[in-house]
Write a protein that holds these residues in place. Structure first.
Motif, short mmCIF file in Angstrom:
data_model
loop_
_atom_site.label_atom_id
_atom_site.label_comp_id
_atom_site.label_asym_id
_atom_site.label_seq_id
_atom_site.Cartn_x
_atom_site.Cartn_y
_atom_site.Cartn_z
N THR A 77 -3.92 -1.25 14.30
CA THR A 77 -5.02 -2.11 13.87
C THR A 77 -4.63 -3.58 13.79
O THR A 77 -5.50 -4.44 13.58
N GLN A 78 -3.35 -3.91 13.95
CA GLN A 78 -2.90 -5.27 13.67
C GLN A 78 -3.54 -6.31 14.58
O GLN A 78 -4.01 -7.35 14.12
N VAL A 97 -3.20 -2.20 7.87
CA VAL A 97 -1.79 -2.19 8.30
C VAL A 97 -0.89 -1.83 7.13
O VAL A 97 -0.03 -0.96 7.23
N SER A 98 -1.10 -2.51 5.99
CA SER A 98 -0.22 -2.31 4.84
C SER A 98 -0.28 -0.89 4.29
O SER A 98 0.72 -0.37 3.79
N ALA A 99 -1.44 -0.23 4.37
CA ALA A 99 -1.54 1.14 3.88
C ALA A 99 -0.66 2.07 4.69
O ALA A 99 -0.01 2.97 4.14
N LEU A 132 -11.10 4.05 6.72
CA LEU A 132 -10.10 3.58 7.68
C LEU A 132 -8.74 3.40 7.01
O LEU A 132 -7.71 3.84 7.53
N VAL A 133 -8.74 2.78 5.83
CA VAL A 133 -7.49 2.57 5.10
C VAL A 133 -6.88 3.92 4.71
O VAL A 133 -5.66 4.13 4.81
N VAL A 159 -2.60 8.19 5.61
CA VAL A 159 -2.15 9.53 6.02
C VAL A 159 -1.30 9.43 7.29
O VAL A 159 -0.26 10.10 7.43
N GLN A 160 -1.73 8.60 8.22
CA GLN A 160 -0.98 8.43 9.46
C GLN A 160 0.41 7.86 9.19
O GLN A 160 1.41 8.33 9.75
#
Length: 426
Positions: free
Chosen positions: A57-58, A79-81, A129-130, A135-136
């Motif tokens: 997503t960056q 990104v941070s998650a 999304l976050v 999880v990813q």
């Protein structure tokens, strides 16, 4: 590391001749030996998929902000998650790899990460999304530390820096290609199509990894006793050299996370570049491929600290150059930042694998945890700084992290000189 039994008798190295029923002890992988190329390609594919998914997503953050009507700081959590969850889960998953094996852990982690990656494009709102990205990131956590431990066990020590450099090179190619694919797909069909495209690319890389990776020959299953794991972790955290390497990894990644989380916003805001052009800027990752693959030669010529000083100087020069209000100067600055970061990361991560004589998975996991916590901190702080003070504030955060790397490396040099003087005095 001594070989372990794999079902056939292993030579003990005694002077008596081998009987026809005995099988020679397996040899560690090294350039030119059978299996080394397959191993390198498999882990290159794993590194490519890991970074492509982790930072998918960056390059799309401006489009995500627009699509959900959120700020840069809020969008940066996509990104941070992922990187934060990776940092939290890498240690427990590395402990599982000590019991169930490096290859099994990498295989399962890859399958889950790719599966979630194919669901991410359909998130109905930012919160979902976050959550999916977290999880990813947790699934991806099973790959880096297990890969480092696998290489430390399966590759000859003199070839280890080069082998890890190739894995890190796969990271850089994955980071570049993931952002490039998402950028152009998003420009044509929207940001959700960009995420779906990178998920399909990661699936292809995972298939190559599963087909090519040689079985582990020197892995020894260990107990899942939490006390044993805790003792290994405590031992690593008492090692001054490992602590310095963890700090270096975290600070280098703080720089990288801040720069590449925010650069898309700057290029869109100041120069009105489209999503495809912003994604293309990540072709600069190819420079990181070259610098990480060259890390072994740098260490051989300059020593570990010399290579780190060169990486730091290159990164700092790139940050200063990026302050110019010119796309050409910004691009040149990103080239230097990327080269310095990937060289420093390859040197530090290889040093961790060589320093830890036991509990290598935990040692690598602690490095990865620090590294990705640095990424989360850099992405969030960089976005907040950009929101309040523009690119100069983001670059200032990154330069402070660079000064931290310099301070740690200088302290390490001083400690090494002091230790040599004490040894000489005895």
């Amino acid at each position: 590391m001594p070989p372990v039994h794999t079902g056939a008798p292993v030579s003990t190295g005694a002077s008596t001749p081998s009987s026809p029923q005995e099988t020679p002890a397996p040899q560690a992988h090294a350039p030119g030996r059978p299996g080394y190329r397959r191993m390198s390609l498999a882990l290159f594919a794993a590194g490519l998929a890991t970074f492509a998914l982790l930072y998918s997503t960056q390059a799309l953050l401006p489009a995500v902000s627009e699509g959900f009507g959120v700020t840069a700081g809020q969008a940066s959590w996509t990104v941070s998650a992922a990187t934060g969850a990776l940092a939290l889960f890498v240690l427990p998953l590395s402990a599982l790899s000590e019991r169930f094996g490096r290859t099994r852990m990498m295989t399962v982690s890859m399958a889950v990460a790719v599966g979630v990656g194919l669901l991410v494009p359909f998130a109905p709102n930012l919160e979902w999304l976050v959550a999916l990205r977290a999880v990813q990131g947790a699934a991806i956590a099973g790959i880096p530390a297990s890969a480092m431990a696998y290489l430390a066990e399966e590759v000859r020590p003199k070839a280890l820096v080069g082998a890890i450099g190739l894995f890190v090179a796969g990271n850089s190619i994955g980071g570049m290609s993931g952002r490039l694919v998402t950028g152009w797909a998003a420009q044509a069909w929207g940001w959700r199509a960009g995420l779906l495209a990178v998920g399909a690319m990661a699936l292809a890389c995972a298939a190559a990894f599963w087909v090519l990776l040689p079985r582990a020959r020197f892995f020894r299953p260990a107990s899942l006793d939490p006390r044993a794991v805790g003792a290994a972790v405590a031992g690593h955290l008492r090692d001054p050299l490992l602590l310095r390497l963890y700090g270096i990894g975290a600070l280098f990644m703080t720089v990288f996370g801040a720069v590449y989380t925010v650069i898309g916003y700057r290029l869109a805001d100041e120069f009105s570049l489209g999503q495809g052009a912003i994604g293309s800027i990540f072709l600069i990752y190819l420079v990181g491929t070259a610098s990480s693959a060259a890390a072994g030669r740098l260490v051989a010529r300059m020593g570990r600290r010399g290579a780190l000083y060169l990486a730091v100087a290159t990164t700092a020069l790139g940050l200063l150059l990026s302050l110019a209000a010119s796309v050409a100067a910004i691009t040149a600055g990103l080239v230097l930042i990327t080269a310095g970061f990937f060289a420093g990361h390859a040197v530090a991560s290889a040093a961790v694998s060589r320093t830890a004589v036991s509990g290598r998975a935990q040692a690598s996991a602690l490095y990865q945890s620090a590294y990705y916590l640095g990424s989360s901190a850099g992405g969030t702080l960089g976005a907040l700084a950009y929101h309040s003070g523009g690119w100069a504030a983001t670059a200032g955060i990154a330069l402070l992290a660079v000064l931290g790397v310099v301070s740690i490396t200088l302290y390490g040099s001083h400690a090494a000189r002091s230790e040599r003087r004490l040894v000489a005095a005895r």
